[in-house]
Design an enzyme around this catalytic site. Structure first.
Site, PDB file in Angstrom:
ATOM      1  N   LYS A 114       0.878  -1.269   0.427  1.00  0.00           N
ATOM      2  CA  LYS A 114      -0.413   0.416   0.230  1.00  0.00           C
ATOM      3  C   LYS A 114       0.759   1.350  -0.203  1.00  0.00           C
ATOM      4  CE  LYS A 114      -3.122   2.541   2.356  1.00  0.00           C
ATOM      5  NZ  LYS A 114      -4.085   3.117   3.609  1.00  0.00           N
ATOM      6  N   GLY A 154     -11.715   7.596   5.967  1.00  0.00           N
ATOM      7  CA  GLY A 154     -13.149   8.451   6.547  1.00  0.00           C
ATOM      8  C   GLY A 154     -14.008   7.008   6.592  1.00  0.00           C
ATOM      9  N   THR A 189      -9.600   3.116  11.400  1.00  0.00           N
ATOM     10  CA  THR A 189     -10.354   3.950  12.351  1.00  0.00           C
ATOM     11  C   THR A 189     -11.732   3.355  12.809  1.00  0.00           C
ATOM     12  OG1 THR A 189      -8.504   5.290  12.346  1.00  0.00           O
ATOM     13  CG2 THR A 189     -10.465   6.042  14.183  1.00  0.00           C
TER      14      THR A 189
END
Length: 326
Positions: free
Chosen positions: A168, A256, A278
């Site tokens: 990544k 997000g 998250t």
């Protein structure tokens, strides 16, 4: 004789090799990558590489980083590699490794991101790799890099540590929003693709940048839904839809995602997968949220394949009007 190990001075005997230095510090060479004066030292040459006075040595390992099985055989395919789940999860921000492991199992994901960081030589602690569920594919992440050169350097260290060429790519351009630097990301991607890496770049919801990355040979593009860790969900669904329709490589929404409905929307737009950290790790109940994300990714994918009804301005009766009582 003095060398600097992870930024700290270390007195060693003349003739000390990299292997001897690691043994002296009780570091398992199978779990780390070593760099000498910014050049990666292959593991096979640890015993032959003699350190010199004032050498700068970096010893890095993998730490938690980030950023559902559909159950119907509709797998995610990236550069010829097939993954059961279209949900990719991060390993950072969990209070304990045990909770991380439980959440990863609940997510159904079989690809997890890890970050490359200096090994704490004073207190190495338990290995993140030992805490992962068996059989998971590791996706090293160049998280925190701010230049193309820095990202390439971290990628090379990740490969030397034994995690293969899946990567990544992340190059941050703004520290407040954590938005990516598109130009630097494209520059780094070109170098890494030539070196044999399978590159999955984090990028803005910018169709032009995504097409440039596809042209550079990236195996997928990973446009953000919103700033990393914000939980705002997909801010520009039209841009994501345009990207899906404009590139031939898989589109994986990254950053997000805050709750299950955000993941479902990404999949309904036609994305091949969703990457999050998250949204799960920061939830009040990470394990339950991991289950919800798994189900949302699966449901959103099925809805996309089924094809939604067209949006209409006015109502259309569901029941037939013929035969109504007068």
């Amino acid at each position: 004789m003095r060398v600097h190990v992870n930024g700290r001075p270390e007195e060693i005997e003349p003739g000390t090799t990299v292997a001897a230095l690691l043994a002296r510090m009780s570091v398992d060479p199978r779990r780390v990558a070593v760099e000498r004066n910014r050049d990666v030292v292959p593991r096979a040459r640890h015993a032959q590489t003699v350190l010199a006075d004032d050498d700068a040595v970096e010893v890095v390992a993998f730490v938690g980083g980030g950023s559902g099985d559909s159950g119907d055989g509709d797998a995610l395919v990236v550069a010829g590699r097939t993954f059961r789940s279209r949900l990719i999860v991060g390993t950072g921000k969990y209070p304990t490794l045990a909770l991380m492991r439980e959440a990863l199992v609940a997510s159904g994901a079989d690809v997890v991101t890890v970050a490359v960081r200096r090994l704490d030589l004073a207190a190495p602690g338990p290995s993140l790799l030992d805490a992962l569920p068996p059989g998971m594919t590791l996706l090293p992440n160049t998280a925190g890099c701010t230049t193309a050169d820095e990202a390439v350097r971290v990628a090379r260290l990740a490969r030397e540590a034994g995690l293969g060429d899946l990567l990544k790519l992340e190059v941050i351009g703004d520290q407040r929003t954590l938005f990516p630097d598109s130009t630097a990301t494209i520059d780094a991607a070109r170098v890494l693709v030539k070196e044999g890496f399978t590159v999955l770049p984090y990028v803005g919801d910018d169709v032009v940048a995504c097409k440039r990355l596809e042209d550079a040979g990236c195996a997928a593009v990973m446009p953000l839904a919103a700033p990393i860790g914000s939980g705002l969900g997909i801010r520009n669904p039209t841009s994501i839809r345009i990207i899906v329709e404009s590139v031939k490589v898989p589109v994986i929404v990254d950053a997000g995602v805050g709750t299950a409905s955000d993941a479902a929307v990404a999949m309904e737009l036609g994305c091949a997968g969703v990457l999050m950290n998250t949204g799960i790790a920061g939830a009040r109940d990470p394990v339950r949220m991991a289950e919800a994300m798994r189900e949302a990714v699966s449901a959103g994918r099925k809805a996309f394949l089924a094809g939604r009804i067209p949006r209409k301005l006015y109502g259309t009766a569901s029941s037939p009007t013929e035969g109504m009582l007068e």
